[in-house]
Design a protein around this motif. Structure first.
Motif, PDB file in Angstrom:
ATOM      1  N   MET A   1       0.848  -1.194   0.000  1.00 41.45           N
ATOM      2  CA  MET A   1       0.000   0.000   0.000  1.00 41.45           C
ATOM      3  C   MET A   1       0.881   1.240   0.000  1.00 41.45           C
ATOM      4  SD  MET A   1      -1.372   0.118   3.899  1.00 41.45           S
ATOM      5  CE  MET A   1      -0.261   0.068   5.297  1.00 41.45           C
ATOM      6  N   VAL A   2       0.296   2.387  -0.385  1.00 39.07           N
ATOM      7  CA  VAL A   2       1.032   3.641  -0.424  1.00 39.07           C
ATOM      8  C   VAL A   2       0.559   4.530   0.725  1.00 39.07           C
ATOM      9  CG1 VAL A   2       1.545   5.704  -1.773  1.00 39.07           C
ATOM     10  CG2 VAL A   2       1.331   3.496  -2.914  1.00 39.07           C
ATOM     11  N   GLN A   3       1.506   4.944   1.560  1.00 39.92           N
ATOM     12  CA  GLN A   3       1.207   5.850   2.650  1.00 39.92           C
ATOM     13  C   GLN A   3       1.988   7.141   2.411  1.00 39.92           C
ATOM     14  OE1 GLN A   3       2.227   3.853   6.285  1.00 39.92           O
ATOM     15  NE2 GLN A   3       0.330   2.665   6.321  1.00 39.92           N
ATOM     16  N   GLY A   4       1.301   8.186   1.939  1.00 40.30           N
ATOM     17  CA  GLY A   4       1.995   9.436   1.665  1.00 40.30           C
ATOM     18  C   GLY A   4       3.032   9.234   0.574  1.00 40.30           C
ATOM     19  N   GLN A   5       4.264   9.641   0.879  1.00 39.88           N
ATOM     20  CA  GLN A   5       5.329   9.538  -0.124  1.00 39.88           C
ATOM     21  C   GLN A   5       6.017   8.181  -0.110  1.00 39.88           C
ATOM     22  OE1 GLN A   5       8.871  11.897   0.617  1.00 39.88           O
ATOM     23  NE2 GLN A   5       8.283  12.212   2.757  1.00 39.88           N
ATOM     24  N   TYR A   6       5.614   7.278   0.796  1.00 45.13           N
ATOM     25  CA  TYR A   6       6.284   5.983   0.917  1.00 45.13           C
ATOM     26  C   TYR A   6       5.346   4.845   0.536  1.00 45.13           C
ATOM     27  CZ  TYR A   6       9.189   8.961   3.858  1.00 45.13           C
ATOM     28  OH  TYR A   6       9.955   9.988   4.328  1.00 45.13           O
ATOM     29  N   GLU A   7       5.802   4.005  -0.387  1.00 44.78           N
ATOM     30  CA  GLU A   7       5.108   2.767  -0.739  1.00 44.78           C
ATOM     31  C   GLU A   7       5.515   1.750   0.320  1.00 44.78           C
ATOM     32  OE1 GLU A   7       5.220  -0.258  -4.543  1.00 44.78           O
ATOM     33  OE2 GLU A   7       5.854   1.833  -4.812  1.00 44.78           O
ATOM     34  N   THR A   8       4.569   1.256   1.119  1.00 42.18           N
ATOM     35  CA  THR A   8       4.911   0.516   2.334  1.00 42.18           C
ATOM     36  C   THR A   8       4.349  -0.902   2.300  1.00 42.18           C
ATOM     37  OG1 THR A   8       4.837   2.590   3.575  1.00 42.18           O
ATOM     38  CG2 THR A   8       4.850   0.560   4.853  1.00 42.18           C
ATOM     39  N   TYR A   9       5.204  -1.876   2.706  1.00 37.93           N
ATOM     40  CA  TYR A   9       4.821  -3.281   2.760  1.00 37.93           C
ATOM     41  C   TYR A   9       5.360  -3.888   4.055  1.00 37.93           C
ATOM     42  CZ  TYR A   9       4.204  -2.386  -2.219  1.00 37.93           C
ATOM     43  OH  TYR A   9       3.832  -1.839  -3.418  1.00 37.93           O
ATOM     44  N   GLU A  10       4.861  -5.066   4.382  1.00 37.60           N
ATOM     45  CA  GLU A  10       5.345  -5.745   5.598  1.00 37.60           C
ATOM     46  C   GLU A  10       5.423  -7.249   5.366  1.00 37.60           C
ATOM     47  OE1 GLU A  10       4.028  -6.464  10.277  1.00 37.60           O
ATOM     48  OE2 GLU A  10       3.433  -4.599   9.268  1.00 37.60           O
ATOM     49  N   HIS A  11       6.513  -7.851   5.860  1.00 41.21           N
ATOM     50  CA  HIS A  11       6.705  -9.305   5.793  1.00 41.21           C
ATOM     51  C   HIS A  11       7.344  -9.778   7.101  1.00 41.21           C
ATOM     52  CE1 HIS A  11       5.756  -9.650   1.501  1.00 41.21           C
ATOM     53  NE2 HIS A  11       6.455  -8.551   1.316  1.00 41.21           N
ATOM     54  N   ASP A  12       7.266 -11.069   7.320  1.00 43.59           N
ATOM     55  CA  ASP A  12       8.010 -11.642   8.443  1.00 43.59           C
ATOM     56  C   ASP A  12       9.501 -11.636   8.138  1.00 43.59           C
ATOM     57  OD1 ASP A  12       5.755 -12.314  10.099  1.00 43.59           O
ATOM     58  OD2 ASP A  12       5.338 -13.968   8.723  1.00 43.59           O
ATOM     59  N   VAL A  13       9.854 -12.058   6.927  1.00 41.32           N
ATOM     60  CA  VAL A  13      11.258 -12.126   6.511  1.00 41.32           C
ATOM     61  C   VAL A  13      11.410 -11.376   5.191  1.00 41.32           C
ATOM     62  CG1 VAL A  13      13.154 -13.635   5.780  1.00 41.32           C
ATOM     63  CG2 VAL A  13      11.663 -14.336   7.662  1.00 41.32           C
ATOM     64  N   LEU A  14      12.387 -10.483   5.146  1.00 46.73           N
ATOM     65  CA  LEU A  14      12.729  -9.763   3.922  1.00 46.73           C
ATOM     66  C   LEU A  14      14.117 -10.167   3.479  1.00 46.73           C
ATOM     67  CD1 LEU A  14      12.330  -7.526   1.768  1.00 46.73           C
ATOM     68  CD2 LEU A  14      13.365  -5.935   3.425  1.00 46.73           C
ATOM     69  N   ILE A  15      14.248 -10.596   2.229  1.00 51.04           N
ATOM     70  CA  ILE A  15      15.555 -10.918   1.656  1.00 51.04           C
ATOM     71  C   ILE A  15      15.935  -9.802   0.700  1.00 51.04           C
ATOM     72  CG2 ILE A  15      16.876 -12.518   0.218  1.00 51.04           C
ATOM     73  CD1 ILE A  15      13.875 -13.968   1.816  1.00 51.04           C
ATOM     74  N   ILE A  16      17.151  -9.270   0.852  1.00 50.51           N
ATOM     75  CA  ILE A  16      17.656  -8.237  -0.046  1.00 50.51           C
ATOM     76  C   ILE A  16      18.697  -8.894  -0.947  1.00 50.51           C
ATOM     77  CG2 ILE A  16      18.760  -5.984  -0.229  1.00 50.51           C
ATOM     78  CD1 ILE A  16      17.793  -5.413   2.632  1.00 50.51           C
ATOM     79  N   GLY A  17      18.340  -9.095  -2.208  1.00 48.71           N
ATOM     80  CA  GLY A  17      19.227  -9.772  -3.152  1.00 48.71           C
ATOM     81  C   GLY A  17      18.524 -10.937  -3.813  1.00 48.71           C
ATOM     82  N   GLY A  18      18.558 -10.977  -5.151  1.00 51.74           N
ATOM     83  CA  GLY A  18      17.826 -12.003  -5.877  1.00 51.74           C
ATOM     84  C   GLY A  18      18.692 -13.022  -6.579  1.00 51.74           C
ATOM     85  N   GLY A  19      19.943 -13.192  -6.105  1.00 53.69           N
ATOM     86  CA  GLY A  19      20.813 -14.217  -6.661  1.00 53.69           C
ATOM     87  C   GLY A  19      20.568 -15.569  -6.013  1.00 53.69           C
ATOM     88  N   GLY A  20      21.559 -16.465  -6.132  1.00 50.38           N
ATOM     89  CA  GLY A  20      21.387 -17.821  -5.620  1.00 50.38           C
ATOM     90  C   GLY A  20      21.114 -17.876  -4.131  1.00 50.38           C
ATOM     91  N   ALA A  21      21.863 -17.118  -3.331  1.00 50.92           N
ATOM     92  CA  ALA A  21      21.677 -17.141  -1.883  1.00 50.92           C
ATOM     93  C   ALA A  21      20.313 -16.575  -1.502  1.00 50.92           C
ATOM     94  CB  ALA A  21      22.797 -16.368  -1.184  1.00 50.92           C
ATOM     95  N   GLY A  22      19.934 -15.449  -2.143  1.00 44.70           N
ATOM     96  CA  GLY A  22      18.659 -14.840  -1.814  1.00 44.70           C
ATOM     97  C   GLY A  22      17.480 -15.709  -2.166  1.00 44.70           C
ATOM     98  N   LEU A  23      17.519 -16.328  -3.346  1.00 45.58           N
ATOM     99  CA  LEU A  23      16.419 -17.198  -3.748  1.00 45.58           C
ATOM    100  C   LEU A  23      16.322 -18.442  -2.868  1.00 45.58           C
ATOM    101  CD1 LEU A  23      16.702 -16.916  -7.628  1.00 45.58           C
ATOM    102  CD2 LEU A  23      14.722 -16.244  -6.243  1.00 45.58           C
ATOM    103  N   ARG A  24      17.492 -19.031  -2.549  1.00 41.33           N
ATOM    104  CA  ARG A  24      17.455 -20.229  -1.694  1.00 41.33           C
ATOM    105  C   ARG A  24      16.953 -19.880  -0.299  1.00 41.33           C
ATOM    106  NH1 ARG A  24      16.001 -23.652   0.359  1.00 41.33           N
ATOM    107  NH2 ARG A  24      16.646 -25.827   0.592  1.00 41.33           N
ATOM    108  N   ALA A  25      17.321 -18.692   0.201  1.00 38.16           N
ATOM    109  CA  ALA A  25      16.827 -18.246   1.504  1.00 38.16           C
ATOM    110  C   ALA A  25      15.321 -18.035   1.462  1.00 38.16           C
ATOM    111  CB  ALA A  25      17.536 -16.960   1.912  1.00 38.16           C
ATOM    112  N   ALA A  26      14.833 -17.426   0.386  1.00 39.54           N
ATOM    113  CA  ALA A  26      13.402 -17.176   0.263  1.00 39.54           C
ATOM    114  C   ALA A  26      12.603 -18.473   0.236  1.00 39.54           C
ATOM    115  CB  ALA A  26      13.133 -16.365  -1.005  1.00 39.54           C
ATOM    116  N   ILE A  27      13.121 -19.452  -0.509  1.00 38.60           N
ATOM    117  CA  ILE A  27      12.440 -20.751  -0.594  1.00 38.60           C
ATOM    118  C   ILE A  27      12.347 -21.389   0.782  1.00 38.60           C
ATOM    119  CG2 ILE A  27      12.704 -23.120  -1.471  1.00 38.60           C
ATOM    120  CD1 ILE A  27      13.974 -21.783  -4.016  1.00 38.60           C
ATOM    121  N   GLU A  28      13.437 -21.357   1.531  1.00 48.86           N
ATOM    122  CA  GLU A  28      13.452 -22.011   2.849  1.00 48.86           C
ATOM    123  C   GLU A  28      12.579 -21.268   3.846  1.00 48.86           C
ATOM    124  OE1 GLU A  28      14.287 -25.173   5.255  1.00 48.86           O
ATOM    125  OE2 GLU A  28      14.807 -24.888   3.138  1.00 48.86           O
ATOM    126  N   ALA A  29      12.636 -19.938   3.836  1.00 49.44           N
ATOM    127  CA  ALA A  29      11.802 -19.172   4.770  1.00 49.44           C
ATOM    128  C   ALA A  29      10.318 -19.423   4.495  1.00 49.44           C
ATOM    129  CB  ALA A  29      12.127 -17.682   4.647  1.00 49.44           C
TER     130      ALA A  29
END
Length: 600
Positions: free
Chosen positions: A1-29
């Motif tokens: 959702m968008v709150q003012g000037q910030y597009e805002t989201y929420e998750h339990d786990v956020l992974i920064i990076g979409g390479g091999g480590a990030g994707l494998r972490a996302a799958i496991e989480a």
């Protein structure tokens, strides 16, 4: 959702990076039953992992039944000059085979032995043929497989977003602030746990195998948030990058060329690596050409070719040959597979290398040798993490992949990077999810913190001078390449620090024109802050280690010093300044130490 000037989201786990480590972490989480978000700087599937070529190191024993996790552990520790976190090396060696088989179950199509097993090839520093591979395009197949599996799990992906700051609530990380690269819209993702999987820092150097994403953003995010860095001086210069033409200098030439029979030769046609076998490897390395050739045809005997020594040893040897006037016409050496293998074999095993040289250099590698030389390639060190959980010193922050340090110590063996992504990407996802489950309250960040992040991100539009961010980056590379490159001295490192300080003072003078929509100058300007921070971390760590060990070579301290044999250089930020400290390596259990001391 968008709150003012910030597009805002929420998750339990956020992974920064979409390479091999990030994707494998996302799958496991996701498998742990938590809400998962993944934010990546480029398009999903375009991360630097696709450029990995040679294979995934895992002791499957499909080609050499004698191989096992203990030998893999020993090779990794020896290659890292015993600076490694032994527990990470142990977990990596033990778990890598299952991670490869898991990848196969998810649809990865590996090359096969005649019996239908996953084929494994030889690589530098590995006792046995250990790298599971898909020709010389292994990273591409690995990322394709992980991406398809992750998307099938319904993971939320935020593509083409750059994270500029981690958000904190007291000492705890609670999310990330960034912007969408296409529109400039600010994006805030709150999370109970954050995993950094942002890759390397290779764009600090002029000649590099790294893609445009590798500007050290994750390393800066971590150190600014209070995490420790480790072994930052131990940067790996891969021995074989293209040296001609200049437009593609640094482009990687996979170690698989040597693993499949290629040999390094100087301008006289001499296989010079026999002159550079270090004491550590003399007992297990062939000491003449005939013996090395027998190794290729009968790999059951006890000695290997010196062309497949660890990468730091080979890179220094090539550098020495060039300095001695025995290099190739364009400042490298020759890598020859044409006289060693038939054309159909080369085309089948090394299709990417064939097309790369044919299209970029006009060289047919089935008929003539390649010209190669060292290229900035991989950060052996990185964010210090707990071996089992990948947790950093900052609550709520985890790290995996090239951005994390510890596994590789002073030097990484080829192929260990991809298995590192799988083993510790999985562990990061698992333990970040468990951490998130242990928290009952939703993460929060005060408005003043978000506003400060926004102001910082917009600063390049308000620059007081006329510094061009692209020219600035080129200047930084011209400093790092000669002064903090493959060979270092105290005088040059001190000079680099002076120049980095001057760059830092000039940073507010960087100015970009136009708006926030589709503005590459703005992206480049924001990356400069990360690159200056990480460049200083590397340089200060290199000054601290007054010896030559692994990927770190000091011309003024050319020998390994026993005083540094069991010491890691730790880098952290205190009161706004980068500081270093020498700290002892984690003591290894006696049974594992005996493994390392075994001959062979």
């Amino acid at each position: 959702m968008v709150q003012g000037q910030y597009e805002t989201y929420e998750h339990d786990v956020l992974i920064i990076g979409g390479g091999g480590a990030g994707l494998r972490a996302a799958i496991e989480a996701k498998a742990q039953g938590v809400s998962v978000g993944l934010i990546c700087k480029s398009l999903l599937g375009k991360a630097h992992t696709v450029m990995a070529e040679g294979g995934i190191a895992a002791a499957l024993g499909n080609v050499n039944p004698e191989d096992n996790w203990q030998v893999h552990f020993r090779d990794t520790m020896r290659g890292g000059k015993l600076l490694n976190n032994w527990r990470m090396a142990q977990l990596h060696a033990q778990e890598a085979p299952e991670r490869v088989l898991e990848l196969e179950r998810w649809g990865a199509v590996f090359d096969r032995t005649k019996d239908g097993l996953i084929l494994q090839r030889d690589f530098g520093g590995h006792r046995y043929a250990r790298l599971a591979h898909v020709g010389d395009r292994t990273g591409l197949e690995m990322l394709r497989t992980l991406q398809q599996h992750a998307v099938a799990q319904g993971i939320e992906v935020y593509m083409e977003c750059t994270v500029t700051r981690l958000l904190k609530d007291g000492d705890r990380v609670v999310g990330a602030f960034g912007y969408r690269r296409s529109t400039g819209q600010f994006i805030v993702v709150m999370a109970k746990a954050v995993i950094l999987a942002t890759g390397g820092i290779g764009k600090l150097w002029k000649f590099t195998s790294n893609s445009w994403e590798c500007t050290g953003n994750g390393t800066m995010l971590a150190v600014d948030a209070g995490a420790d860095l480790i072994d930052m001086e131990s940067y790996q210069f891969h021995p074989t990058g293209m040296v001609w033409p200049p437009s593609v200098r640094g482009t990687l030439v996979t170690e698989g060329v040597r693993g499949d029979g290629g040999t390094l030769r100087n301008s006289s046609g001499e296989r010079f690596m026999f002159r550079y076998i270090p004491e550590f490897f003399k007992a297990e390395t062939a000491d003449n050409e005939a013996e090395a050739d027998r190794w290729y045809t009968d790999k059951k005997h006890n000695r290997r070719t010196p062309d497949l020594l660890p990468r730091d040893e080979v890179a220094r040897a090539i550098n020495s040959e060039v300095k001695a006037g025995r290099g190739s016409p364009h400042g490298g050496v020759f890598l020859d597979i044409a006289s060693r293998r038939p054309a159909d074999y080369i085309m089948r095993r090394l299709p990417s290398m064939y097309h790369q040289f044919k299209e970029l250099a006009g060289v047919d590698i089935t008929k003539e040798p390649m010209e190669v030389g060292p290229t900035a390639h991989y950060m052996n060190g990185g964010i210090r993490v707990d071996a089992d959980s990948t947790a950093t010193a900052v609550p709520g922050l985890f790290a995996a992949g090239e951005v994390a340090g510890g596994l590789h110590g002073g030097n990484r063996l080829g192929g260990n990077a991809l298995s590192d992504l799988l083993v510790f990407g999985r562990r990061a996802g698992q333990y970040a999810a468990l951490y998130a489950k242990s928290l009952s309250n939703s993460p929060t960040a005060d408005t003043s913190q978000l506003d400060a992040c926004a102001r910082e991100t917009l600063m390049p539009f308000e620059g007081k001078g006329a510094e061009n961010p692209h020219a600035f980056h080129a200047e930084l590379q011209e400093t790092m390449q000669p002064l903090v490159g493959i060979i270092r001295t105290e005088t040059e490192l001190q000079e680099a620090l002076v120049q980095l300080g001057q760059y830092r003072q000039r940073l507010p003078q960087v100015r970009v024109e136009g708006g926030r929509t589709y503005n590459p100058g703005w992206h480049a300007a924001l990356d400069l802050n990360a690159m200056l921070t990480v460049a200083e971390c590397v340089t200060r760590a290199a000054l601290e280690r007054k010896e030559s060990r692994g990927g770190h070579t000091r011309d003024d301290y050319p020998a390994a010093d026993p005083r540094f044999a069991s010491v890691n250089v730790v880098v952290r930020k205190r009161y706004g300044a980068i500081v270093t400290a020498l700290e002892p390596t984690i003591e290894m259990p006696e049974d594992l130490r005996q493994l390392i001391e075994e001959k062979g």
